[in-house]
Design a protein around this motif. Structure first.
Motif, PDB file in Angstrom:
ATOM      1  N   GLY A  71     -15.914 -30.094  24.809  1.00  0.00           N
ATOM      2  CA  GLY A  71     -16.997 -30.431  23.885  1.00  0.00           C
ATOM      3  C   GLY A  71     -16.538 -30.951  22.546  1.00  0.00           C
ATOM      4  O   GLY A  71     -17.330 -31.522  21.793  1.00  0.00           O
ATOM      5  N   ASP A  72     -15.258 -30.785  22.223  1.00  0.00           N
ATOM      6  CA  ASP A  72     -14.736 -31.255  20.942  1.00  0.00           C
ATOM      7  C   ASP A  72     -14.337 -32.722  21.062  1.00  0.00           C
ATOM      8  O   ASP A  72     -14.282 -33.289  22.154  1.00  0.00           O
ATOM      9  CB  ASP A  72     -13.532 -30.403  20.533  1.00  0.00           C
ATOM     10  CG  ASP A  72     -13.288 -30.443  19.035  1.00  0.00           C
ATOM     11  OD1 ASP A  72     -13.985 -31.186  18.332  1.00  0.00           O
ATOM     12  OD2 ASP A  72     -12.391 -29.708  18.573  1.00  0.00           O
ATOM     13  N   ASN A  73     -14.035 -33.332  19.922  1.00  0.00           N
ATOM     14  CA  ASN A  73     -13.651 -34.742  19.906  1.00  0.00           C
ATOM     15  C   ASN A  73     -12.175 -34.895  20.256  1.00  0.00           C
ATOM     16  O   ASN A  73     -11.319 -34.287  19.620  1.00  0.00           O
ATOM     17  CB  ASN A  73     -13.923 -35.348  18.527  1.00  0.00           C
ATOM     18  CG  ASN A  73     -15.398 -35.329  18.174  1.00  0.00           C
ATOM     19  OD1 ASN A  73     -16.246 -35.541  19.036  1.00  0.00           O
ATOM     20  ND2 ASN A  73     -15.706 -35.049  16.918  1.00  0.00           N
ATOM     21  N   GLY A  74     -11.886 -35.709  21.263  1.00  0.00           N
ATOM     22  CA  GLY A  74     -10.518 -35.929  21.688  1.00  0.00           C
ATOM     23  C   GLY A  74     -10.403 -35.898  23.200  1.00  0.00           C
ATOM     24  O   GLY A  74     -11.391 -36.077  23.921  1.00  0.00           O
ATOM     25  N   ASN A  75      -9.202 -35.666  23.692  1.00  0.00           N
ATOM     26  CA  ASN A  75      -8.933 -35.692  25.126  1.00  0.00           C
ATOM     27  C   ASN A  75      -8.843 -34.268  25.673  1.00  0.00           C
ATOM     28  O   ASN A  75      -7.965 -33.491  25.291  1.00  0.00           O
ATOM     29  CB  ASN A  75      -7.621 -36.437  25.392  1.00  0.00           C
ATOM     30  CG  ASN A  75      -7.370 -36.700  26.871  1.00  0.00           C
ATOM     31  OD1 ASN A  75      -8.263 -36.529  27.708  1.00  0.00           O
ATOM     32  ND2 ASN A  75      -6.164 -37.130  27.205  1.00  0.00           N
ATOM     33  N   THR A  76      -9.764 -33.905  26.556  1.00  0.00           N
ATOM     34  CA  THR A  76      -9.738 -32.610  27.239  1.00  0.00           C
ATOM     35  C   THR A  76      -9.065 -32.816  28.588  1.00  0.00           C
ATOM     36  O   THR A  76      -9.582 -33.561  29.426  1.00  0.00           O
ATOM     37  CB  THR A  76     -11.158 -32.055  27.437  1.00  0.00           C
ATOM     38  OG1 THR A  76     -11.783 -31.872  26.155  1.00  0.00           O
ATOM     39  CG2 THR A  76     -11.132 -30.730  28.182  1.00  0.00           C
ATOM     40  N   VAL A  77      -7.908 -32.185  28.802  1.00  0.00           N
ATOM     41  CA  VAL A  77      -7.102 -32.437  29.997  1.00  0.00           C
ATOM     42  C   VAL A  77      -7.099 -31.199  30.904  1.00  0.00           C
ATOM     43  O   VAL A  77      -6.647 -30.126  30.495  1.00  0.00           O
ATOM     44  CB  VAL A  77      -5.657 -32.813  29.634  1.00  0.00           C
ATOM     45  CG1 VAL A  77      -4.841 -33.095  30.895  1.00  0.00           C
ATOM     46  CG2 VAL A  77      -5.637 -34.024  28.707  1.00  0.00           C
ATOM     47  N   ILE A  78      -7.587 -31.369  32.127  1.00  0.00           N
ATOM     48  CA  ILE A  78      -7.677 -30.263  33.083  1.00  0.00           C
ATOM     49  C   ILE A  78      -7.033 -30.694  34.398  1.00  0.00           C
ATOM     50  O   ILE A  78      -7.279 -31.795  34.895  1.00  0.00           O
ATOM     51  CB  ILE A  78      -9.143 -29.857  33.330  1.00  0.00           C
ATOM     52  CG1 ILE A  78      -9.781 -29.377  32.011  1.00  0.00           C
ATOM     53  CG2 ILE A  78      -9.242 -28.766  34.391  1.00  0.00           C
ATOM     54  CD1 ILE A  78     -11.265 -29.092  32.118  1.00  0.00           C
ATOM     55  N   SER A  79      -6.220 -29.806  34.977  1.00  0.00           N
ATOM     56  CA  SER A  79      -5.562 -30.114  36.243  1.00  0.00           C
ATOM     57  C   SER A  79      -5.626 -28.904  37.168  1.00  0.00           C
ATOM     58  O   SER A  79      -5.888 -27.778  36.737  1.00  0.00           O
ATOM     59  CB  SER A  79      -4.097 -30.517  36.010  1.00  0.00           C
ATOM     60  OG  SER A  79      -3.386 -29.460  35.383  1.00  0.00           O
ATOM     61  N   ALA A  80      -5.378 -29.144  38.454  1.00  0.00           N
ATOM     62  CA  ALA A  80      -5.345 -28.070  39.452  1.00  0.00           C
ATOM     63  C   ALA A  80      -4.537 -28.553  40.647  1.00  0.00           C
ATOM     64  O   ALA A  80      -4.265 -29.753  40.796  1.00  0.00           O
ATOM     65  CB  ALA A  80      -6.758 -27.675  39.876  1.00  0.00           C
TER      66      ALA A  80
END
Length: 230
Positions: free
Chosen positions: A129-138
């Motif tokens: 929800g914040d400004n920038g790049n949210t990086v999620i992996s699995a």
């Protein structure tokens, strides 16, 4: 000479069945890889609560923090609000999308133990929800086994205890693990999801995934005990 020929022929008759058996077993193993991976996804989900509630299951002293993520908030919402910053090893979001038939738990931080329990968000990326790049992996054989199904235009939803956030897939990506192009900090707000590219012969250095653009933010107006994540 005739004796040698007979011995050679007998040896071929003896060895051939074993060669054929090994060949058939190899084909069977390859054929079963995908169903086995699929089963592993659902087994992980079925026993996820028990695994996460026992800190010793982490193997190295990691304490998993398990929160009940709000699923049916019906109070006031706003397009701006306050974040509840998670601690390392904390379950702080659940991801759903039309392309998946499972809900994916998202943990803050990443290590081998956490990857066994859900998707992991890099602590070097911005909170959901914040400004920038949210990086999620699995892992590609568990929680992101169906990531390849996502295509341009699909909607990804992330629910947290401070709000609900919607993203639209804008790009499918493929890159080498040594490349930082898609996982580096960004001035633009986006969600990056990725996993290893499937390789039946072993681990792969190639990654596949998607980049999503934010479409809507719904911050919850919660006060008091409802805002407590402990």
């Amino acid at each position: 000479m005739e004796k040698k020929s007979k011995k050679s022929s007998a040896l071929i008759h003896i060895v051939t069945p074993f060669v054929l058996l090994a060949f058939c077993v190899g084909i069977l193993i390859i054929a079963l890889i995908k169903p086995a991976d699929k089963a592993k996804v659902y087994l992980n989900l079925a026993f996820m609560d028990n695994l996460k509630s026992d800190p010793s299951s982490a193997g190295s002293g990691l304490v998993l923090r398990n929160n009940e993520i709000i699923d049916d908030y019906s109070g006031e919402i706003s397009d701006e609000g306050e974040f509840i910053y998670p601690k390392f090893g904390e379950l702080y979001a659940v991801m759903t999308c039309s392309a998946f038939d499972i809900s994916v738990p998202v943990y803050w931080g990443s290590n081998s133990e956490l990857f066994e329990h859900g998707a992991c968000q890099s602590t070097g990326s911005v909170i959901i929800g914040d400004n920038g790049n949210t990086v999620i992996s699995a892992h590609e054989d568990t929680f992101f086994a169906e990531l390849y199904k996502l295509k341009k235009g699909d909607i990804v939803t992330l629910k947290t205890n401070y709000g609900e956030f919607f993203y639209k897939v804008s790009e499918t990506i493929a890159f080498n693990k040594k490349e930082n192009k898609y996982v580096s900090p960004s001035e633009n707000s986006k969600l990056t999801l990725y996993t290893c590219k499937r390789n039946v012969l072993g681990s792969s250095d190639e990654r596949i995934g998607v980049v999503c653009e934010p479409t809507e933010k719904r911050f919850y107006k919660i006060t008091g005990e409802e805002n407590n994540n402990e």
